[in-house]
Design a protein around this motif. Structure first.
Motif, PDB file in Angstrom:
ATOM      1  N   PRO A 176      17.621 -15.541  -6.693  1.00 21.01           N
ATOM      2  CA  PRO A 176      17.324 -15.804  -5.272  1.00 21.01           C
ATOM      3  C   PRO A 176      16.598 -14.667  -4.577  1.00 21.01           C
ATOM      4  O   PRO A 176      15.708 -14.888  -3.744  1.00 21.01           O
ATOM      5  CB  PRO A 176      18.713 -16.058  -4.675  1.00 21.01           C
ATOM      6  CG  PRO A 176      19.533 -16.558  -5.818  1.00 21.01           C
ATOM      7  CD  PRO A 176      19.032 -15.820  -7.022  1.00 21.01           C
ATOM      8  N   TRP A 177      16.963 -13.415  -4.905  1.00 20.51           N
ATOM      9  CA  TRP A 177      16.346 -12.286  -4.214  1.00 20.51           C
ATOM     10  C   TRP A 177      14.887 -12.070  -4.634  1.00 20.51           C
ATOM     11  O   TRP A 177      14.155 -11.361  -3.947  1.00 20.51           O
ATOM     12  CB  TRP A 177      17.155 -11.015  -4.450  1.00 20.51           C
ATOM     13  CG  TRP A 177      17.510 -10.769  -5.885  1.00 20.51           C
ATOM     14  CD1 TRP A 177      16.743 -10.172  -6.837  1.00 20.51           C
ATOM     15  CD2 TRP A 177      18.730 -11.128  -6.527  1.00 20.51           C
ATOM     16  NE1 TRP A 177      17.402 -10.126  -8.034  1.00 20.51           N
ATOM     17  CE2 TRP A 177      18.638 -10.704  -7.875  1.00 20.51           C
ATOM     18  CE3 TRP A 177      19.914 -11.735  -6.089  1.00 20.51           C
ATOM     19  CZ2 TRP A 177      19.668 -10.901  -8.799  1.00 20.51           C
ATOM     20  CZ3 TRP A 177      20.933 -11.919  -7.011  1.00 20.51           C
ATOM     21  CH2 TRP A 177      20.805 -11.506  -8.342  1.00 20.51           C
ATOM     22  N   ASP A 178      14.459 -12.669  -5.752  1.00 24.10           N
ATOM     23  CA  ASP A 178      13.061 -12.532  -6.160  1.00 24.10           C
ATOM     24  C   ASP A 178      12.111 -13.098  -5.103  1.00 24.10           C
ATOM     25  O   ASP A 178      10.965 -12.652  -4.994  1.00 24.10           O
ATOM     26  CB  ASP A 178      12.819 -13.249  -7.493  1.00 24.10           C
ATOM     27  CG  ASP A 178      13.528 -12.570  -8.644  1.00 24.10           C
ATOM     28  OD1 ASP A 178      13.798 -11.349  -8.528  1.00 24.10           O
ATOM     29  OD2 ASP A 178      13.811 -13.234  -9.654  1.00 24.10           O
ATOM     30  N   TYR A 179      12.587 -14.076  -4.351  1.00 23.79           N
ATOM     31  CA  TYR A 179      11.759 -14.706  -3.327  1.00 23.79           C
ATOM     32  C   TYR A 179      11.585 -13.819  -2.085  1.00 23.79           C
ATOM     33  O   TYR A 179      10.754 -14.117  -1.228  1.00 23.79           O
ATOM     34  CB  TYR A 179      12.370 -16.038  -2.898  1.00 23.79           C
ATOM     35  CG  TYR A 179      12.236 -17.129  -3.939  1.00 23.79           C
ATOM     36  CD1 TYR A 179      11.088 -17.906  -4.009  1.00 23.79           C
ATOM     37  CD2 TYR A 179      13.257 -17.386  -4.849  1.00 23.79           C
ATOM     38  CE1 TYR A 179      10.962 -18.909  -4.953  1.00 23.79           C
ATOM     39  CE2 TYR A 179      13.140 -18.377  -5.801  1.00 23.79           C
ATOM     40  CZ  TYR A 179      11.986 -19.140  -5.846  1.00 23.79           C
ATOM     41  OH  TYR A 179      11.860 -20.138  -6.792  1.00 23.79           O
ATOM     42  N   PHE A 180      12.361 -12.748  -1.999  1.00 16.98           N
ATOM     43  CA  PHE A 180      12.324 -11.905  -0.801  1.00 16.98           C
ATOM     44  C   PHE A 180      11.875 -10.472  -1.094  1.00 16.98           C
ATOM     45  O   PHE A 180      11.818  -9.659  -0.170  1.00 16.98           O
ATOM     46  CB  PHE A 180      13.706 -11.875  -0.138  1.00 16.98           C
ATOM     47  CG  PHE A 180      14.234 -13.222   0.246  1.00 16.98           C
ATOM     48  CD1 PHE A 180      13.867 -13.811   1.442  1.00 16.98           C
ATOM     49  CD2 PHE A 180      15.076 -13.915  -0.611  1.00 16.98           C
ATOM     50  CE1 PHE A 180      14.335 -15.064   1.791  1.00 16.98           C
ATOM     51  CE2 PHE A 180      15.554 -15.170  -0.271  1.00 16.98           C
ATOM     52  CZ  PHE A 180      15.184 -15.752   0.934  1.00 16.98           C
ATOM     53  N   ILE A 181      11.574 -10.166  -2.348  1.00 13.81           N
ATOM     54  CA  ILE A 181      11.151  -8.812  -2.722  1.00 13.81           C
ATOM     55  C   ILE A 181       9.650  -8.815  -2.986  1.00 13.81           C
ATOM     56  O   ILE A 181       9.159  -9.601  -3.806  1.00 13.81           O
ATOM     57  CB  ILE A 181      11.909  -8.331  -3.971  1.00 13.81           C
ATOM     58  CG1 ILE A 181      13.422  -8.297  -3.688  1.00 13.81           C
ATOM     59  CG2 ILE A 181      11.420  -6.957  -4.401  1.00 13.81           C
ATOM     60  CD1 ILE A 181      14.260  -7.867  -4.870  1.00 13.81           C
ATOM     61  N   PRO A 182       8.884  -7.951  -2.322  1.00  7.29           N
ATOM     62  CA  PRO A 182       7.420  -7.934  -2.493  1.00  7.29           C
ATOM     63  C   PRO A 182       7.002  -7.519  -3.894  1.00  7.29           C
ATOM     64  O   PRO A 182       7.829  -7.128  -4.732  1.00  7.29           O
ATOM     65  CB  PRO A 182       6.957  -6.903  -1.442  1.00  7.29           C
ATOM     66  CG  PRO A 182       8.093  -6.758  -0.502  1.00  7.29           C
ATOM     67  CD  PRO A 182       9.339  -7.000  -1.300  1.00  7.29           C
ATOM     68  N   SER A 183       5.717  -7.589  -4.121  1.00 11.56           N
ATOM     69  CA  SER A 183       5.155  -7.199  -5.412  1.00 11.56           C
ATOM     70  C   SER A 183       5.273  -5.689  -5.611  1.00 11.56           C
ATOM     71  O   SER A 183       5.211  -4.911  -4.660  1.00 11.56           O
ATOM     72  CB  SER A 183       3.680  -7.616  -5.500  1.00 11.56           C
ATOM     73  OG  SER A 183       3.056  -7.027  -6.620  1.00 11.56           O
ATOM     74  N   ALA A 184       5.423  -5.283  -6.860  1.00  8.80           N
ATOM     75  CA  ALA A 184       5.488  -3.856  -7.179  1.00  8.80           C
ATOM     76  C   ALA A 184       4.154  -3.170  -6.956  1.00  8.80           C
ATOM     77  O   ALA A 184       4.086  -1.933  -6.934  1.00  8.80           O
ATOM     78  CB  ALA A 184       5.942  -3.663  -8.627  1.00  8.80           C
ATOM     79  N   ASP A 185       3.073  -3.940  -6.795  1.00  6.47           N
ATOM     80  CA  ASP A 185       1.754  -3.370  -6.546  1.00  6.47           C
ATOM     81  C   ASP A 185       1.450  -3.195  -5.058  1.00  6.47           C
ATOM     82  O   ASP A 185       0.335  -2.800  -4.700  1.00  6.47           O
ATOM     83  CB  ASP A 185       0.678  -4.249  -7.177  1.00  6.47           C
ATOM     84  CG  ASP A 185       0.685  -4.159  -8.691  1.00  6.47           C
ATOM     85  OD1 ASP A 185       0.930  -3.063  -9.206  1.00  6.47           O
ATOM     86  OD2 ASP A 185       0.459  -5.189  -9.351  1.00  6.47           O
ATOM     87  N   HIS A 186       2.406  -3.512  -4.201  1.00  3.32           N
ATOM     88  CA  HIS A 186       2.188  -3.332  -2.765  1.00  3.32           C
ATOM     89  C   HIS A 186       2.080  -1.835  -2.458  1.00  3.32           C
ATOM     90  O   HIS A 186       2.914  -1.037  -2.928  1.00  3.32           O
ATOM     91  CB  HIS A 186       3.335  -3.955  -1.969  1.00  3.32           C
ATOM     92  CG  HIS A 186       3.030  -4.117  -0.520  1.00  3.32           C
ATOM     93  ND1 HIS A 186       3.119  -3.065   0.385  1.00  3.32           N
ATOM     94  CD2 HIS A 186       2.622  -5.196   0.198  1.00  3.32           C
ATOM     95  CE1 HIS A 186       2.798  -3.510   1.586  1.00  3.32           C
ATOM     96  NE2 HIS A 186       2.493  -4.794   1.509  1.00  3.32           N
ATOM     97  N   PRO A 187       1.074  -1.432  -1.684  1.00  3.65           N
ATOM     98  CA  PRO A 187       0.864   0.009  -1.448  1.00  3.65           C
ATOM     99  C   PRO A 187       1.984   0.689  -0.680  1.00  3.65           C
ATOM    100  O   PRO A 187       2.187   1.901  -0.817  1.00  3.65           O
ATOM    101  CB  PRO A 187      -0.450   0.049  -0.659  1.00  3.65           C
ATOM    102  CG  PRO A 187      -0.546  -1.296  -0.015  1.00  3.65           C
ATOM    103  CD  PRO A 187       0.069  -2.252  -0.999  1.00  3.65           C
ATOM    104  N   VAL A 188       2.737  -0.049   0.118  1.00  2.09           N
ATOM    105  CA  VAL A 188       3.809   0.544   0.925  1.00  2.09           C
ATOM    106  C   VAL A 188       5.177   0.239   0.320  1.00  2.09           C
ATOM    107  O   VAL A 188       5.991   1.142   0.087  1.00  2.09           O
ATOM    108  CB  VAL A 188       3.750   0.035   2.380  1.00  2.09           C
ATOM    109  CG1 VAL A 188       4.916   0.611   3.192  1.00  2.09           C
ATOM    110  CG2 VAL A 188       2.418   0.415   3.018  1.00  2.09           C
ATOM    111  N   PHE A 189       5.450  -1.045   0.062  1.00  2.00           N
ATOM    112  CA  PHE A 189       6.758  -1.443  -0.441  1.00  2.00           C
ATOM    113  C   PHE A 189       6.880  -1.302  -1.956  1.00  2.00           C
ATOM    114  O   PHE A 189       7.997  -1.264  -2.486  1.00  2.00           O
ATOM    115  CB  PHE A 189       7.049  -2.895  -0.054  1.00  2.00           C
ATOM    116  CG  PHE A 189       6.971  -3.146   1.422  1.00  2.00           C
ATOM    117  CD1 PHE A 189       7.642  -2.317   2.312  1.00  2.00           C
ATOM    118  CD2 PHE A 189       6.224  -4.203   1.940  1.00  2.00           C
ATOM    119  CE1 PHE A 189       7.573  -2.535   3.675  1.00  2.00           C
ATOM    120  CE2 PHE A 189       6.152  -4.429   3.304  1.00  2.00           C
ATOM    121  CZ  PHE A 189       6.826  -3.593   4.167  1.00  2.00           C
ATOM    122  N   GLY A 190       5.751  -1.251  -2.654  1.00  2.00           N
ATOM    123  CA  GLY A 190       5.760  -1.218  -4.112  1.00  2.00           C
ATOM    124  C   GLY A 190       6.645  -0.151  -4.729  1.00  2.00           C
ATOM    125  O   GLY A 190       7.433  -0.439  -5.632  1.00  2.00           O
TER     126      GLY A 190
END
Length: 293
Positions: free
Chosen positions: A63-77
């Motif tokens: 379920p949490w996969d739908y709420f976690i951004p991509s690892a390639d995001h420049p800020v959240f990654g």
């Protein structure tokens, strides 16, 4: 009650029609899959029809996969691996271990989720005449919920009890399918459609307000600008692509399509992908793949 009955009848009708159309094609595959394994069968055939249910556990969504951004995001990654490690530390079993990064990246976006909830609330509370939209919004929401459930593991444990989810029953019929986490892409498409109605509801509120025409235009522009900017930021990917292949060179190198003995049509393709550090590989490695038809 009447609306829900119509939705269920529509789903049942679509399912029966789809089953009737694909039955001539799917029955031979199911019959072949039910045959016992033989030593003279190819490894590909045995591997395709005898995949263990552990494959479904490891390649289904959490379920949490739908709420976690991509690892390639420049800020959240940079925080994404830490989040998954923190979740994994809660319990070292399949419940907290997500699929590999290229399968588990099914982030829906916070903005699109808020807009979707806006559309659903508008329909439920009947803040405006949503009769026509309701006929589309509710089926989309139900479809998204069903696909979300099908993307989850085949079973979970709650209070020591094993609870079977829809994927478990699908596995009994279609053992050749295993990566149900990819249904998250379809869930995202449905969420985007629902978010569109959320935007429409917000713009209608601005248009019906008592503000002057100039203020309405400014409000609508700012609303669209904020929503567009938020969505763009949430799904920002740096670098913009993860493929470092010189496709013109590769196309020239493998341009010959030919027949080889009894293999039939044979295509050799070389492609480049980025491999995440979780696989203990260097990024930008090259792999070769062969596909026989």
């Amino acid at each position: 009650g009447e609306t829900l009955g119509k939705i269920l009848f529509s789903y049942l009708s679509i399912f029966c029609l789809a089953a009737l159309l694909i039955s001539p094609f799917i029955f031979p595959v199911l019959s072949d899959a039910r045959q016992p394994a033989k030593s003279d069968q190819s490894f590909l055939r045995r591997d395709s029809y005898q995949r263990p249910i552990l494959n479904l556990l490891s390649l289904s969504a959490r379920p949490w996969d739908y709420f976690i951004p991509s690892a390639d995001h420049p800020v959240f990654g940079p925080f994404v691996p830490r989040i998954y490690e923190w979740i994994k530390a809660r319990s070292d079993d399949f419940k907290t271990i997500s699929a590999p990064p290229h399968e588990r990246t099914i982030f829906l976006g916070i903005t699109t989720i808020i807009l979707t909830l806006t559309a659903l609330v508008a329909v439920i509370l009947k803040k405006r005449n949503f009769d026509e939209e309701r006929a589309v919004i509710l089926p989309l929401a139900v479809t998204g919920l069903i696909l979300f459930l099908f993307s989850l593991p085949p079973y979970i444990y709650l209070a020591g009890r094993q609870i079977y989810l829809p994927t478990y029953f699908l596995y009994q019929i279609f053992p050749m399918f295993r990566t149900y986490a990819r249904l998250g892409v379809i869930v995202l498409l449905l969420i985007i459609l629902l978010a569109g109605w959320g935007i429409k509801f917000l713009l209608d509120m601005a248009a019906r307000s008592s503000m002057t025409v100039a203020k309405k235009r400014i409000t609508i522009f700012l609303t669209l600008f904020i929503i567009g900017g938020s969505v763009f930021f949430e799904f920002l990917n740096v670098p913009l692509w993860n493929v470092d292949a010189d496709f013109f060179f590769l196309m020239g190198r493998h341009s010959a399509l030919f027949f080889q003995g009894n293999l039939g049509f044979f295509l050799k393709a070389q492609y480049a992908i980025r491999v995440n550090a979780e696989y203990s590989c260097q990024r930008n490695n090259f792999f070769s793949g062969n596909m026989s038809f």
